[in-house]
Design a protein around this motif. Structure first.
Motif, PDB file in Angstrom:
ATOM      1  N   PHE A   1      16.360  -2.310 -17.034  1.00  0.00           N
ATOM      2  CA  PHE A   1      17.546  -3.155 -16.861  1.00  0.00           C
ATOM      3  C   PHE A   1      17.438  -3.984 -15.584  1.00  0.00           C
ATOM      4  O   PHE A   1      17.720  -5.193 -15.575  1.00  0.00           O
ATOM      5  CB  PHE A   1      18.791  -2.276 -16.826  1.00  0.00           C
ATOM      6  CG  PHE A   1      20.052  -2.992 -16.458  1.00  0.00           C
ATOM      7  CD1 PHE A   1      20.509  -4.076 -17.210  1.00  0.00           C
ATOM      8  CD2 PHE A   1      20.806  -2.592 -15.359  1.00  0.00           C
ATOM      9  CE1 PHE A   1      21.676  -4.745 -16.864  1.00  0.00           C
ATOM     10  CE2 PHE A   1      21.961  -3.248 -15.007  1.00  0.00           C
ATOM     11  CZ  PHE A   1      22.404  -4.330 -15.763  1.00  0.00           C
ATOM     12  N   ILE A   2      17.008  -3.362 -14.498  1.00  0.00           N
ATOM     13  CA  ILE A   2      16.867  -4.077 -13.227  1.00  0.00           C
ATOM     14  C   ILE A   2      15.828  -5.189 -13.345  1.00  0.00           C
ATOM     15  O   ILE A   2      16.057  -6.332 -12.951  1.00  0.00           O
ATOM     16  CB  ILE A   2      16.480  -3.097 -12.102  1.00  0.00           C
ATOM     17  CG1 ILE A   2      17.636  -2.135 -11.818  1.00  0.00           C
ATOM     18  CG2 ILE A   2      16.102  -3.843 -10.826  1.00  0.00           C
ATOM     19  CD1 ILE A   2      17.273  -0.987 -10.893  1.00  0.00           C
ATOM     20  N   LEU A   3      14.679  -4.870 -13.933  1.00  0.00           N
ATOM     21  CA  LEU A   3      13.592  -5.832 -14.029  1.00  0.00           C
ATOM     22  C   LEU A   3      13.865  -6.942 -15.032  1.00  0.00           C
ATOM     23  O   LEU A   3      13.174  -7.968 -15.031  1.00  0.00           O
ATOM     24  CB  LEU A   3      12.292  -5.109 -14.398  1.00  0.00           C
ATOM     25  CG  LEU A   3      11.750  -4.155 -13.323  1.00  0.00           C
ATOM     26  CD1 LEU A   3      10.551  -3.389 -13.851  1.00  0.00           C
ATOM     27  CD2 LEU A   3      11.391  -4.913 -12.056  1.00  0.00           C
ATOM     28  N   SER A   4      14.866  -6.740 -15.882  1.00  0.00           N
ATOM     29  CA  SER A   4      15.194  -7.774 -16.874  1.00  0.00           C
ATOM     30  C   SER A   4      16.056  -8.894 -16.296  1.00  0.00           C
ATOM     31  O   SER A   4      16.281  -9.912 -16.958  1.00  0.00           O
ATOM     32  CB  SER A   4      15.918  -7.147 -18.064  1.00  0.00           C
ATOM     33  OG  SER A   4      17.218  -6.698 -17.680  1.00  0.00           O
ATOM     34  N   ALA A   5      16.569  -8.719 -15.072  1.00  0.00           N
ATOM     35  CA  ALA A   5      17.399  -9.754 -14.444  1.00  0.00           C
ATOM     36  C   ALA A   5      16.592 -11.031 -14.261  1.00  0.00           C
ATOM     37  O   ALA A   5      15.378 -10.995 -14.039  1.00  0.00           O
ATOM     38  CB  ALA A   5      17.942  -9.262 -13.107  1.00  0.00           C
ATOM     39  N   SER A   6      17.265 -12.171 -14.323  1.00  0.00           N
ATOM     40  CA  SER A   6      16.580 -13.470 -14.347  1.00  0.00           C
ATOM     41  C   SER A   6      15.970 -13.867 -13.016  1.00  0.00           C
ATOM     42  O   SER A   6      15.010 -14.629 -12.970  1.00  0.00           O
ATOM     43  CB  SER A   6      17.557 -14.560 -14.816  1.00  0.00           C
ATOM     44  OG  SER A   6      18.708 -14.583 -13.966  1.00  0.00           O
ATOM     45  N   THR A   7      16.520 -13.377 -11.920  1.00  0.00           N
ATOM     46  CA  THR A   7      15.994 -13.733 -10.600  1.00  0.00           C
ATOM     47  C   THR A   7      15.752 -12.480  -9.777  1.00  0.00           C
ATOM     48  O   THR A   7      16.327 -11.420 -10.043  1.00  0.00           O
ATOM     49  CB  THR A   7      16.967 -14.645  -9.831  1.00  0.00           C
ATOM     50  OG1 THR A   7      18.147 -13.897  -9.500  1.00  0.00           O
ATOM     51  CG2 THR A   7      17.342 -15.880 -10.660  1.00  0.00           C
ATOM     52  N   VAL A   8      14.898 -12.634  -8.763  1.00  0.00           N
ATOM     53  CA  VAL A   8      14.614 -11.514  -7.884  1.00  0.00           C
ATOM     54  C   VAL A   8      15.869 -11.082  -7.136  1.00  0.00           C
ATOM     55  O   VAL A   8      16.110  -9.888  -6.935  1.00  0.00           O
ATOM     56  CB  VAL A   8      13.489 -11.885  -6.889  1.00  0.00           C
ATOM     57  CG1 VAL A   8      13.307 -10.779  -5.845  1.00  0.00           C
ATOM     58  CG2 VAL A   8      12.184 -12.127  -7.630  1.00  0.00           C
ATOM     59  N   ASP A   9      16.684 -12.060  -6.725  1.00  0.00           N
ATOM     60  CA  ASP A   9      17.929 -11.723  -6.026  1.00  0.00           C
ATOM     61  C   ASP A   9      18.828 -10.863  -6.907  1.00  0.00           C
ATOM     62  O   ASP A   9      19.445  -9.895  -6.432  1.00  0.00           O
ATOM     63  CB  ASP A   9      18.669 -13.002  -5.613  1.00  0.00           C
ATOM     64  CG  ASP A   9      17.990 -13.698  -4.435  1.00  0.00           C
ATOM     65  OD1 ASP A   9      17.195 -13.041  -3.737  1.00  0.00           O
ATOM     66  OD2 ASP A   9      18.265 -14.893  -4.230  1.00  0.00           O
ATOM     67  N   ASN A  10      18.900 -11.230  -8.196  1.00  0.00           N
ATOM     68  CA  ASN A  10      19.724 -10.435  -9.122  1.00  0.00           C
ATOM     69  C   ASN A  10      19.138  -9.035  -9.317  1.00  0.00           C
ATOM     70  O   ASN A  10      19.865  -8.055  -9.453  1.00  0.00           O
ATOM     71  CB  ASN A  10      19.829 -11.141 -10.470  1.00  0.00           C
ATOM     72  CG  ASN A  10      20.774 -12.325 -10.435  1.00  0.00           C
ATOM     73  OD1 ASN A  10      21.576 -12.460  -9.510  1.00  0.00           O
ATOM     74  ND2 ASN A  10      20.667 -13.215 -11.412  1.00  0.00           N
ATOM     75  N   GLN A  11      17.819  -8.961  -9.353  1.00  0.00           N
ATOM     76  CA  GLN A  11      17.181  -7.662  -9.490  1.00  0.00           C
ATOM     77  C   GLN A  11      17.499  -6.764  -8.299  1.00  0.00           C
ATOM     78  O   GLN A  11      17.797  -5.577  -8.455  1.00  0.00           O
ATOM     79  CB  GLN A  11      15.665  -7.851  -9.622  1.00  0.00           C
ATOM     80  CG  GLN A  11      15.249  -8.487 -10.947  1.00  0.00           C
ATOM     81  CD  GLN A  11      13.778  -8.818 -10.985  1.00  0.00           C
ATOM     82  OE1 GLN A  11      13.089  -8.764  -9.960  1.00  0.00           O
ATOM     83  NE2 GLN A  11      13.278  -9.170 -12.172  1.00  0.00           N
ATOM     84  N   ILE A  12      17.426  -7.346  -7.116  1.00  0.00           N
ATOM     85  CA  ILE A  12      17.742  -6.588  -5.912  1.00  0.00           C
ATOM     86  C   ILE A  12      19.193  -6.133  -5.930  1.00  0.00           C
ATOM     87  O   ILE A  12      19.519  -4.995  -5.560  1.00  0.00           O
ATOM     88  CB  ILE A  12      17.438  -7.430  -4.652  1.00  0.00           C
ATOM     89  CG1 ILE A  12      15.928  -7.653  -4.535  1.00  0.00           C
ATOM     90  CG2 ILE A  12      17.972  -6.740  -3.401  1.00  0.00           C
ATOM     91  CD1 ILE A  12      15.531  -8.597  -3.424  1.00  0.00           C
ATOM     92  N   GLU A  13      20.083  -7.005  -6.380  1.00  0.00           N
ATOM     93  CA  GLU A  13      21.505  -6.661  -6.444  1.00  0.00           C
ATOM     94  C   GLU A  13      21.751  -5.536  -7.448  1.00  0.00           C
ATOM     95  O   GLU A  13      22.512  -4.599  -7.177  1.00  0.00           O
ATOM     96  CB  GLU A  13      22.315  -7.899  -6.840  1.00  0.00           C
ATOM     97  CG  GLU A  13      23.821  -7.712  -6.777  1.00  0.00           C
ATOM     98  CD  GLU A  13      24.330  -7.439  -5.365  1.00  0.00           C
ATOM     99  OE1 GLU A  13      25.362  -6.756  -5.241  1.00  0.00           O
ATOM    100  OE2 GLU A  13      23.689  -7.893  -4.394  1.00  0.00           O
TER     101      GLU A  13
END
Length: 252
Positions: A32-44
């Motif tokens: 789920f984390i890695l599926s985020a569209s941006t690195v910032d979103n993944q970190i969040e």
């Protein structure tokens, strides 16, 4: 930054708290984390997961910090179903708020299942000692958990038994929680002849009848002189008694 995040997910174990002892749940969160569209979103999203793990850990600590495989399976299966439904739902805006909600739902699922397990399943022995195998929520390894006798003794039940001469009598020592006992156990049956209750019995008054893996024995072709006090004790190979029941076989 993406490589740093992947490294963080792979190399730093999350704080485990019962629910995360199921590898499928941990992988579900990582994907789920890695599926985020941006690195910032993944970190969040990782920050949200980490905070959720803290709340899961607190929930587990408040409830003895142990779980059995059945409860873990039920909780993780329900949460996985809820999470998969969440993933299939479109999120046109920021997914952050929805992620917080689904993680909190996981905490509530864990809380509900642990409450039921601790209340009804962890120590079902109303009398007698239960030594069982449970999973530690924080190490995710199995360990021994001992449920002492609530009554403070192993002498638990006394049953009157009536039979006719020439007939038979069933003595059944089984209780459902006996299945949870760790290690090899056996039922030891013994007998003290004479009218039950006529005198106070000592250990020396009892003679061994049978040692068996079966919880019950059947007395066939009974005679009058076979009335008496029959006793069953559930014990391990070292002679430790976990449960004892008494059967008062009288007049026919």
């Amino acid at each position: 930054m993406l490589l740093m995040l992947v490294s963080l997910l792979c190399c730093v174990p999350a704080a485990k708290a019962c629910l995360q002892c199921d590898r499928k749940i941990r992988l579900l969160h990582e994907d789920f984390i890695l599926s985020a569209s941006t690195v910032d979103n993944q970190i969040e999203l990782k920050k949200i997961c980490d905070h959720a793990y803290v709340t899961y850990k607190e929930t587990s600590q408040e409830r003895k910090g142990v779980i059995d495989p059945t409860t873990l399976y039920r909780a993780s299966t329900l949460y996985q179903s809820e999470f998969n439904s969440f993933l299939k739902t479109p999120h046109p805006g920021s997914v952050t708020f929805e992620a917080i909600q689904i993680m909190e739902k996981g905490r509530k699922i864990l809380e509900k299942h642990l409450d039921t397990f601790i209340r009804d399943g962890l120590c079902p022995n109303k009398c007698g000692i239960l030594k069982r195998r449970v999973m530690d929520c924080f190490s995710c390894r199995y360990r021994i958990y001992i449920c002492p006798s609530p009554s403070g003794q192993q002498d638990c039940s006394e049953y009157p038994v009536l039979a006719e001469e020439g007939g038979q009598a069933l003595l059944n020592c089984f209780l459902p929680w006996h299945r949870l006992l760790l290690g090899k156990t056996e039922y030891h049956y013994s007998w003290a002849p004479g009218e039950p209750g006529a005198k106070k019995l000592n250990e020396s008054d009892f003679s061994a009848l049978v040692v068996t893996d079966d919880s019950s024995v059947v007395l066939n072709q009974l005679h009058v002189d076979e009335q008496g006090t029959y006793r069953c004790s559930l014990q391990n190979r070292n002679g430790i008694v976990f449960y004892r029941a008494t059967f008062l076989l009288t007049d026919w």
